[in-house]
Design a protein around this motif. Structure first.
Motif, PDB file in Angstrom:
ATOM      1  N   ASP A  46      -3.369   1.201  -3.776  1.00 26.06           N
ATOM      2  CA  ASP A  46      -3.518  -0.249  -3.803  1.00 26.06           C
ATOM      3  C   ASP A  46      -4.088  -0.629  -5.167  1.00 26.06           C
ATOM      4  O   ASP A  46      -4.837   0.145  -5.762  1.00 26.06           O
TER       5      ASP A  46
ATOM      6  N   HIS B  87      -9.618  -3.375   4.231  1.00 26.90           N
ATOM      7  CA  HIS B  87      -8.431  -2.930   4.938  1.00 26.90           C
ATOM      8  C   HIS B  87      -8.717  -2.681   6.407  1.00 26.90           C
ATOM      9  O   HIS B  87      -9.754  -2.118   6.742  1.00 26.90           O
TER      10      HIS B  87
ATOM     11  N   ASP C 105      -4.327  -6.178   4.869  1.00 31.44           N
ATOM     12  CA  ASP C 105      -5.310  -6.750   3.948  1.00 31.44           C
ATOM     13  C   ASP C 105      -6.067  -7.879   4.633  1.00 31.44           C
ATOM     14  O   ASP C 105      -5.461  -8.708   5.300  1.00 31.44           O
TER      15      ASP C 105
ATOM     16  N   HIS D  21     -10.707  -7.024  -1.299  1.00 30.89           N
ATOM     17  CA  HIS D  21     -10.365  -7.253   0.097  1.00 30.89           C
ATOM     18  C   HIS D  21     -10.698  -5.993   0.861  1.00 30.89           C
ATOM     19  O   HIS D  21     -10.993  -4.965   0.264  1.00 30.89           O
TER      20      HIS D  21
ATOM     21  N   HIS E 142       0.833  -1.213   0.000  1.00 33.59           N
ATOM     22  CA  HIS E 142       0.000   0.000   0.000  1.00 33.59           C
ATOM     23  C   HIS E 142       0.863   1.256   0.000  1.00 33.59           C
ATOM     24  O   HIS E 142       0.803   2.057   0.930  1.00 33.59           O
TER      25      HIS E 142
END
Ligand code: ZN
Length: 132
Positions: free
Chosen positions: A78, A86, A97, A84, A33
């Motif tokens: 990202d 965070h 993740d 997904h 990230h």
């Protein structure tokens, strides 16, 4: 790899410049990230401004997402590929993740509450370790 990167850019209607290929390769091979600074440090031949502008182009093309609201005040990026959510550790700004969550209940509730059809979502949760 290069062919794959070119294909991804083409899919998102972006011309495959050398800088874009390098920044995209970084994004696809790192799960950290990053901020624009972090990418620039690893790719010093690309100016910080160009890294930043490239990332923002990727965001506009839905290739990359922004995670903001971080305590460090910086925009983190990202890839938008794999779904997904965070969990952000507010003590140290770690972005973790996680994908063990089925959002369908939340999506259905949001649609019922608003009458809108939900087409996209992002979930960022903030927390800190238990102080023992
Ligand atoms: Zn992520």
């Amino acid at each position: 790899m290069l062919d794959q990167l070119r294909a991804v850019l083409q899919e998102h209607q972006l011309k495959a410049t050398r800088q874009r290929l390098l920044v995209l390769e970084y994004m696809m091979t790192h799960e950290n990230h990053p901020t624009a600074d972090m990418i620039h440090q690893e790719l010093p031949e690309i100016s910080l401004a160009t890294v930043y502008n490239t990332l923002e182009k990727f965001v506009a093309a839905n290739l990359v997402i922004v995670i903001d609201g971080m305590a460090d005040g910086k925009r983190h990026y990202d890839t938008a590929e794999e779904r997904h959510y965070h969990v952000i550790n507010t003590d140290n700004n770690d972005i973790i993740d996680a994908s063990n969550f089925d959002p369908s209940t939340l999506i259905k509730a949001a649609e019922e509450a608003t009458g809108l059809t939900i087409t996209d979502y992002r979930i960022d949760l903030y927390g800190h370790p238990d102080k023992k």
